[in-house]
Design an enzyme around this catalytic site. Structure first.
Site, PDB file in Angstrom:
ATOM      1  N   HIS A 131       0.784  -1.236   0.000  1.00 40.61           N
ATOM      2  CA  HIS A 131       0.000   0.000   0.000  1.00 40.61           C
ATOM      3  C   HIS A 131       0.816   1.287   0.000  1.00 40.61           C
ATOM      4  O   HIS A 131       0.243   2.359  -0.058  1.00 40.61           O
ATOM      5  CB  HIS A 131      -0.963  -0.015   1.197  1.00 40.61           C
ATOM      6  CG  HIS A 131      -0.267  -0.168   2.524  1.00 40.61           C
ATOM      7  ND1 HIS A 131      -0.919   0.003   3.717  1.00 40.61           N
ATOM      8  CD2 HIS A 131       1.014  -0.491   2.847  1.00 40.61           C
ATOM      9  CE1 HIS A 131      -0.080  -0.203   4.716  1.00 40.61           C
ATOM     10  NE2 HIS A 131       1.098  -0.514   4.208  1.00 40.61           N
ATOM     11  N   HIS A 132       2.148   1.185   0.137  1.00 35.05           N
ATOM     12  CA  HIS A 132       2.972   2.405   0.108  1.00 35.05           C
ATOM     13  C   HIS A 132       3.427   2.755  -1.308  1.00 35.05           C
ATOM     14  O   HIS A 132       4.165   3.730  -1.482  1.00 35.05           O
ATOM     15  CB  HIS A 132       4.198   2.257   1.007  1.00 35.05           C
ATOM     16  CG  HIS A 132       3.885   2.038   2.451  1.00 35.05           C
ATOM     17  ND1 HIS A 132       3.017   2.856   3.154  1.00 35.05           N
ATOM     18  CD2 HIS A 132       4.303   1.084   3.329  1.00 35.05           C
ATOM     19  CE1 HIS A 132       2.921   2.407   4.398  1.00 35.05           C
ATOM     20  NE2 HIS A 132       3.676   1.339   4.527  1.00 35.05           N
ATOM     21  N   ALA A 133       3.018   1.962  -2.294  1.00 35.22           N
ATOM     22  CA  ALA A 133       3.431   2.254  -3.667  1.00 35.22           C
ATOM     23  C   ALA A 133       2.494   3.285  -4.288  1.00 35.22           C
ATOM     24  O   ALA A 133       1.270   3.136  -4.261  1.00 35.22           O
ATOM     25  CB  ALA A 133       3.443   0.978  -4.500  1.00 35.22           C
TER      26      ALA A 133
END
Ligand SMILES: [Zn+2]
Length: 306
Positions: free
Chosen positions: A124-126
């Site tokens: 989810h940090h992309a």
């Protein structure tokens, strides 16, 4: 019946058979993926299958084609590779494509049967044009575009789903929901549709109270599919967590999510997300419990006919 091959159980996709090199002492808990698979195989409730590779065309529905190409070629800006936190390798590319592919396969299963699971993903940090925090491509976002449905993404990893929030900012068809530690990475938070910041040390009661206020808001959005980022780094003692949930509290969390999806008739796609406990077996147990909770709430009959 052979263990792990229940022909009537739902499928889970794995990609830990694609190892990738890391320097000694690296924080990424590479062992947990195989541990979770082994625990679930011993349970015998799920069929465990290798994840297919995601294709570039699928990934480029979300990500900048130049970013996808540069990562695949090993020519990405070194600053972005440093933010991702892995040394580049051909093996990392394969693992990354399988991790995204597992979520796509799980999404297809969810639409066909009501449930799909990936023993990886939740990256989810992309963002659209860069990765960060052990995340290269945003499998949740790629899966939403792949399914083409009105979607809610419920991100219960202890770290904010900042890449997911940014990718879907202004998109009225996708509800991004994140419960996360306020004083934790990422230190520059993005604005999602629903953000619930939690103070350091928050425990089961506070967490479950907040979750129960959020679930009705997801129902109001009337999604056609729920993507569940089921990170377990809110567990007490997690090296990167700062919260204080117990295994029982996390299981209650998972049960609440699956009971909500079942009551709403919502197909659910489960991805793994973070978990960095020491020893890592504590994290593996928590991830395994997520899939045990799903099996309990949905029962076997929900997935017969696969
Ligand atoms: Zn996390």
């Amino acid at each position: 019946m052979e263990k792990g091959l229940n022909p009537s159980g739902p499928r889970l996709f794995y990609c830990d058979h694609h190892p990738f090199p890391l320097p000694p002492g690296h924080k990424f808990p590479t062992q947990k993926y195989a541990l979770v698979r082994q625990l679930l195989a011993a349970d015998g409730c799920y069929r465990l299958e290798p994840a297919p590779f995601a294709g570039a065309a699928e990934i480029e529905r979300v990500h900048d084609p130049e970013y996808v190409r540069a990562f695949s070629d090993g020519t990405l800006d070194p600053r972005i590779m440093r933010a991702i936190g892995f040394p580049w390798s051909v093996e990392l590319v394969r693992r990354t494509l399988a991790s995204v592919g597992g979520t796509l396969a799980a999404s297809a299963d969810a639409l066909a049967t009501g449930f799909g699971g990936n023993l990886a993903g939740g990256t989810h940090h992309a963002f659209r044009d860069r990765g960060a925090g052990f995340c290269v491509f945003n499998d949740l976002a790629v899966a939403v575009r792949f399914m083409g449905r009105r979607a809610a993404i419920l991100d219960l990893d202890v770290h904010q789903g900042d890449g997911t929030a940014a990718i879907f900012a202004g998109d009225e068809t996708v509800l991004t929901v994140s419960l996360h530690g306020w004083h934790n990475f990422p230190f520059h938070k993005q604005q999602g549709a629903i953000d619930v910041p939690l103070a350091d040390g928050a425990g089961d009661d506070e967490y479950l109270r907040q979750l129960k206020t959020v679930l009705p808001r997801i129902a109001e959005f009337r999604p056609q599919v729920l993507l569940y980022q089921s990170g377990v780094d809110a567990l007490a003692g997690d090296r990167l967590g700062r919260l204080a949930l117990t295994h029982a509290g996390l299981t209650e969390r998972d049960r609440a999510v699956f009971a909500f999806a079942r009551a709403a008739g919502l197909p659910v796609v489960v991805t793994l997300g973070g978990g960095y406990a020491d020893p890592i077996t504590r994290t593996a147990e928590a991830h395994t419990n997520t899939f045990r909770a799903a099996a309990q709430i949905f029962g076997w009959r929900a997935t017969t006919g696969l």
